[in-house]
Structures are given as C-alpha cells and as structure tokens.
Design a protein around this motif. Structure first.
Motif, PDB file in Angstrom:
ATOM      1  N   ILE A  75      52.569  47.362  49.725  1.00  0.00           N
ATOM      2  CA  ILE A  75      53.157  47.076  48.413  1.00  0.00           C
ATOM      3  C   ILE A  75      54.677  47.027  48.554  1.00  0.00           C
ATOM      4  O   ILE A  75      55.261  47.895  49.210  1.00  0.00           O
ATOM      5  N   PRO A  76      55.342  46.023  47.962  1.00  0.00           N
ATOM      6  CA  PRO A  76      56.818  45.967  48.042  1.00  0.00           C
ATOM      7  C   PRO A  76      57.460  47.261  47.531  1.00  0.00           C
ATOM      8  O   PRO A  76      56.947  47.902  46.609  1.00  0.00           O
ATOM      9  N   LYS A  77      58.540  47.642  48.158  1.00  0.00           N
ATOM     10  CA  LYS A  77      59.187  48.929  47.873  1.00  0.00           C
ATOM     11  C   LYS A  77      59.525  49.106  46.397  1.00  0.00           C
ATOM     12  O   LYS A  77      59.349  50.194  45.829  1.00  0.00           O
ATOM     13  N   LYS A  78      59.962  48.046  45.726  1.00  0.00           N
ATOM     14  CA  LYS A  78      60.365  48.163  44.325  1.00  0.00           C
ATOM     15  C   LYS A  78      59.183  48.395  43.388  1.00  0.00           C
ATOM     16  O   LYS A  78      59.349  48.901  42.283  1.00  0.00           O
ATOM     17  N   LYS A  79      57.978  48.020  43.843  1.00  0.00           N
ATOM     18  CA  LYS A  79      56.807  48.157  42.991  1.00  0.00           C
ATOM     19  C   LYS A  79      56.005  49.428  43.257  1.00  0.00           C
ATOM     20  O   LYS A  79      55.013  49.691  42.576  1.00  0.00           O
ATOM     21  N   ARG A  80      56.416  50.185  44.240  1.00  0.00           N
ATOM     22  CA  ARG A  80      55.677  51.416  44.561  1.00  0.00           C
ATOM     23  C   ARG A  80      55.925  52.485  43.505  1.00  0.00           C
ATOM     24  O   ARG A  80      57.062  52.688  43.076  1.00  0.00           O
ATOM     25  N   ARG A  81      54.871  53.163  43.121  1.00  0.00           N
ATOM     26  CA  ARG A  81      54.997  54.220  42.123  1.00  0.00           C
ATOM     27  C   ARG A  81      55.035  55.614  42.745  1.00  0.00           C
ATOM     28  O   ARG A  81      55.172  56.611  42.032  1.00  0.00           O
TER      29      ARG A  81
END
Length: 276
Positions: A75-81
């Motif tokens: 998952i792209p870093k900005k979208k990781r929760r």
C-alpha cells in the motif's frame, strides 16, 4: 505392512520429522524391524502431506503475520493507516534466504533414496547428525534474530535444511544447531526452522507425487486408500506431538539427549548392517 504397523510407522515418522533425529533413518529402520521390503509411494505421499499440514498449522500465526506485513507494504505510504511491521518483513527476507539452498537440494531427492539402502552409510550420517546437535552446547547462547542476523548466517541455516535429503540428517535439528553456533536465539531459530520445514515437506510431497503418477495406480483399492489416509492422520498427530515436545525442550535444555539417542541409533544401525 499391516494396518497397525502402517499406523505406528507413520506416527513415529511424523514425530521424527520434527524432532532432530531424522525421520528417513527411522523409517528405513522400522521397515527392517517390521520385516517389510518397502513402502508404497502413495502411502509416503499421504504421510508427508500429514506432516506438511501439521507444520503449516504450527507456523500459521507466523505466516499470517508475515502476509499481513507484505500486504501493508504494497500500500502506498500516504494511504497506510498503520505503521509497517518491519520485523515481519525482515523475517520474510530471512526465510527467503534460508529457503534458497533447500529447493535445489530436492532435485537430488530420488538419487538419495538409494543411499538409504546402505545401513553403513546411514549409521555414519546418524553419527554426523549427533555431532551437529552436540557442538552448540559448548558455545555461549546468543540472542540474534532477523534484525541482527546476516544473510550468510541465514544461508548457512538453509544449508542445514537442505541436508535433510540425506537419510540420517535432521533438517530442523541442523538448522537450529547451525543457528545456535551463529549466535541465534534457539527459540527464534526453531520457529524459522519449522517454517522452512514447510518448504522441505512440500518438496518431498512433489517428489512423492511424481513417483506416484509415474508408477500408476494399479492395485490401489478403497481399503488401501483408507489405510493410507489413516497413516497420513497418524503422521499429522506425530508431527504435532513432536512440535510440542521440541518447543518445550528448546531454550531450556540442550539437544544432548537427542545427540546420545542418534549415536545409540547409529551403533544399532551399524550392528544391524553386520548381521544383515
């Protein structure tokens, strides 16, 4: 072999596959004791499938954790929760390194079957297996894991697993012992050795399956298949029992008890070779 002999053979072989005492050596010796000339390839396939399932059941939490970490890493870093589980990712890289020598070794699996026909060679390999288990107790215990291990150390442990193609050498025992010599925590080495054991059993199942298909299914009856399914269940139970025992022993005690057992079995095999 009779139904009962098949069950005992599979139960003990399943336990010996996990314990550092060589399942293949025990299988060959049990055939000698039972007076059987050999085993059906289909029975061996069912038995190894049972061991494979037992190891997968044992390692499932570890594999699930690694799969989740790999999925999160995609998952792209900005979208990781949530943050990455870096330790699980490093565990995966270590396991991948350990597996590298194992798969090529099993291209020679069928060739090593003839080696098991020599009791003298097997007794020497059992002596070597005992020596591999004995050496680590003279060295200080370590606490390395994937964060401090080198790729070379992982590769060396993998070579120990690859040695399981030889009748008399325990793959899991060799991996844990080599890891201990390299300063790896014993419990951590055991968990990874059992995970690599899944690959070892999968390779064995493929080799068995090829022999079953090439040999055909002539003479296979429903009662025979039922017997072999029971043998697979027995090996599953034996492997689970071996895992519980090995986990209890590892970390608290050395493998010296298995060392002397292997040496005693090597002596028995040598005398059996003399009278055979």
């Amino acid at each position: 072999m009779t139904w009962l002999q098949n069950f005992i053979y599979s139960l003990l072989s399943g336990a010996a596959e996990v314990l550092p005492i060589s399942s293949r050596a025990h299988g060959i010796l049990l055939l000698k004791i039972f007076g059987a000339s050999g085993n059906s390839d289909l029975m061996l396939l069912m038995m190894h499938l049972g061991i494979l399932l037992a190891l997968y059941k044992t390692c499932r939490p570890q594999l699930t954790r690694i799969n989740r970490a790999l999925a999160l890493a995609r998952i792209p870093k900005k979208k990781r929760r949530r943050p990455l589980d870096t330790k699980s990712l490093m565990d995966f890289r270590l396991l991948r390194t350990m597996v590298l020598p194992v798969i090529p070794a099993y291209f020679f699996y069928n060739a090593t079957l003839t080696l098991g026909q020599s009791l003298l060679a097997m007794s020497l390999l059992l002596l070597l297996n005992g020596l591999i288990l004995y050496i680590p107790q003279f060295l200080p215990s370590g606490n390395k894991d994937c964060r401090t291990m080198s790729r070379v150390e992982g590769l060396l442990m993998g070579l120990g697993g690859a040695a399981s193609v030889l009748p008399g050498i325990s793959g899991i025992g060799a991996m844990v012992s080599i890891g201990s010599v390299c300063g790896v925590d014993k419990k951590y080495a055991l968990e990874n050795a059992m995970a690599v054991g899944i690959v070892i059993e999968a390779c064995t199942v493929v080799c068995d399956g090829i022999r079953v298909v090439s040999g055909g299914f002539e003479g296979v009856s429903f009662s025979l298949v039922l017997t072999y399914l029971c043998a697979g269940f027995a090996s599953f139970l034996g492997a689970l029992g071996g895992v519980k025992l090995l986990r209890r022993i590892t970390g608290e005690h050395s493998f010296s008890i298995f060392t002397f057992y292997c040496w005693g079995l090597a002596l028995f095999t040598f005398f059996l070779n003399l009278v055979a």
